[in-house]
Design a protein around this motif. Structure first.
Motif: not given
Length: 471
Positions: A98-108, A119-130
């Motif tokens: 969760t923190w990796i997604d929030h802090l280090l994943v910007r867009e995709s 690894w698929t659900d968390q970034p999609m939940e925060t609006g990232k492209r997976v």
């Protein structure tokens, strides 16, 4: 066990199976009555003596605040020979994801599928492209590092993730291939190597890239303690990274994110290293035996695994959700049906490695539900009353000592035979096999995701198909 009330629990769960506690409350089962092949635990650790010690200290563990995360992390690092500046501990690996997604994943983020759902659900939940690369079943779901690099480059993904071993199939890349992958992706914002199940692999520690990760400014290695120690309920895991990355995540974590149970276990580990090493040896042996027994069931395809679980394709015509429900309600055996995993389907189940007595119970239950009999003895007279076997016409298996060839008929990601095979038209021949430096059985040469989909394969998810179709 009550059928409809229990099986309805699975329909309400979108990404995971219902918890063990939810199931036991719903079924009224007592402790130990459900044989759990769903949650990937270590059945040999902690030892009974360790549990007795934890039980004796239960009042203090529940009464008092834990020490700071820095204190617990420092002890773990002393045990593992790590620099605390390169480590961040979390309340389970999911908190760290969760923190990796929030802090280090910007867009995709790019990731092969099927894999661990967060690894698929968390970034999609925060609006990232997976961006999802479908692992080819024809190659036993083995990841081609070069194909993954090309996929990441073609998508323009800024973060890449691989699980090694992968969940649910247990596929493992050797260390030289992982390091080569990191070299090729050194221009990305971040590359994550999730090694949550690596210690169960035959060459686990020799395969880890944690030591190399601390020298790279864009690499994080994730490890799970709950899975390794068989203590999912404690919720603890850690990551290893360059001090700048580790410090950034450590600084964002809540105070007292580690509980007193986690502290108690970590401070017990130094005096129980031998028991832990022995537990891993036993799990590895159980995995080989479990694969051997499952391979005798007619129509089952059992994929090579280096995790503490085995990925299985069910015979044609079998719905995994129905099999799961009947195994639980009729035999008290819980399995992980993989229909809600992206890139998988309900024709696949993941079976956790357990001691041989439990495996015998699993195999017996599957024989009765699938075939209505024990496959290595003459079939009994047909029973007129329900429940009817799911595969009543499957022939009996081979005698003891022999091992049938596994059914490897090409199917798509949903577990369906390609259209050409269904209509009787010729199916394109398999490509020549190439040796695998990891020692895993040789698999047909890869054809690439776009070419595979052009031949009739799909991911089973419309959004993914549209993305891949535009590659």
């Amino acid at each position: 066990m009550a059928g409809s009330d229990v099986t309805a629990l699975f329909g309400a769960s979108t990404a995971h199976s219902p918890s063990y506690f939810t199931l036991t409350r719903a079924t009224g089962a007592q402790a130990g009555e459900i044989a759990d092949f769903c949650i990937p635990c270590n059945p040999y650790f902690p030892t009974p003596a360790m549990f007795d010690r934890l039980g004796a200290g239960l009042r203090e563990i529940l009464t008092y605040y834990p020490s700071s995360a820095d204190t617990v992390t420092a002890e773990l690092c002393r045990l593992l020979g790590l620099n605390p500046a390169t480590v961040a501990m979390g309340n389970g690996s999911t908190e760290l994801i969760t923190w990796i997604d929030h802090l280090l994943v910007r867009e995709s983020l790019a990731v092969p599928v099927p894999t661990f759902g967060r690894w698929t659900d968390q970034p999609m939940e925060t609006g990232k492209r997976v961006d999802m690369l479908l692992l080819p079943e024809a190659r036993g779901f083995a990841l081609d590092p070069e194909a993954f690099v090309r996929f990441v480059e073609s998508r323009g993904s800024r973060v890449a993730v691989i699980c090694n071993p992968n969940n649910p199939d247990g596929g493992l890349l050797p260390k030289p291939q992982v390091l080569a992958l990191l070299d090729r992706l050194q221009d990305l914002d971040l590359v994550v190597v999730d090694e949550s199940f690596l210690e169960f692999a035959d060459e686990g520690e020799e395969t880890s890239v944690a030591a190399e990760a601390v020298l790279r400014t864009n690499v994080v290695v994730l490890r799970s303690l709950g899975k390794n120690f068989g203590l999912h309920g404690v919720r603890f895991g850690y990551l290893v990274a360059h001090p700048g990355l580790a410090g950034r995540i450590r600084g964002a974590l809540p105070k007292w994110n580690l509980n007193s149970f986690a502290e108690a276990v970590v401070f017990m580990l130094r005096e129980h290293r031998h028991e832990y090493a022995e537990s891993l040896r036993l799990v590895r042996g159980d995995r080989h035996e479990m694969i051997r027994h499952l391979a005798h069931l007619p129509g089952l395809t059992v994929y090579p695994s280096q995790g503490n679980f085995v990925y299985v394709r069910l015979p044609a015509g079998v719905d995994g959700a129905l099999l799961r429900d009947r195994l639980l309600t009729e035999h008290g055996v819980l399995v992980r049906e993989c229909g809600n995993k992206i890139g998988s389907s309900s024709r696949f189940v993941r079976l956790v490695v357990r001691p041989q007595a439990d495996v015998a119970r699993l195999v017996s239950a599957m024989e009765q539900v699938l075939y209505g009999r024990t496959v290595r003895t003459p079939a009994p007279a047909p029973e007129p009353e329900p429940p009817r076997p799911m595969l009543a016409q499957v022939p009996a298996g081979p005698g003891p000592g022999s091992r049938p060839a596994l059914d490897r008929q090409p199917v798509d990601a949903r577990g369906l035979v390609p259209a050409a095979a269904r209509t009787g038209d010729p199916v394109p021949p398999a490509q020549p096999a190439r040796p695998d430096p990891s020692g895993r059985p040789a698999q047909p040469a890869r054809t690439g995701l776009v070419r595979a989909m052009a031949a009739g394969y799909t991911s089973g998810t419309a959004a993914i198909d549209r993305l891949v179709g535009g590659a």
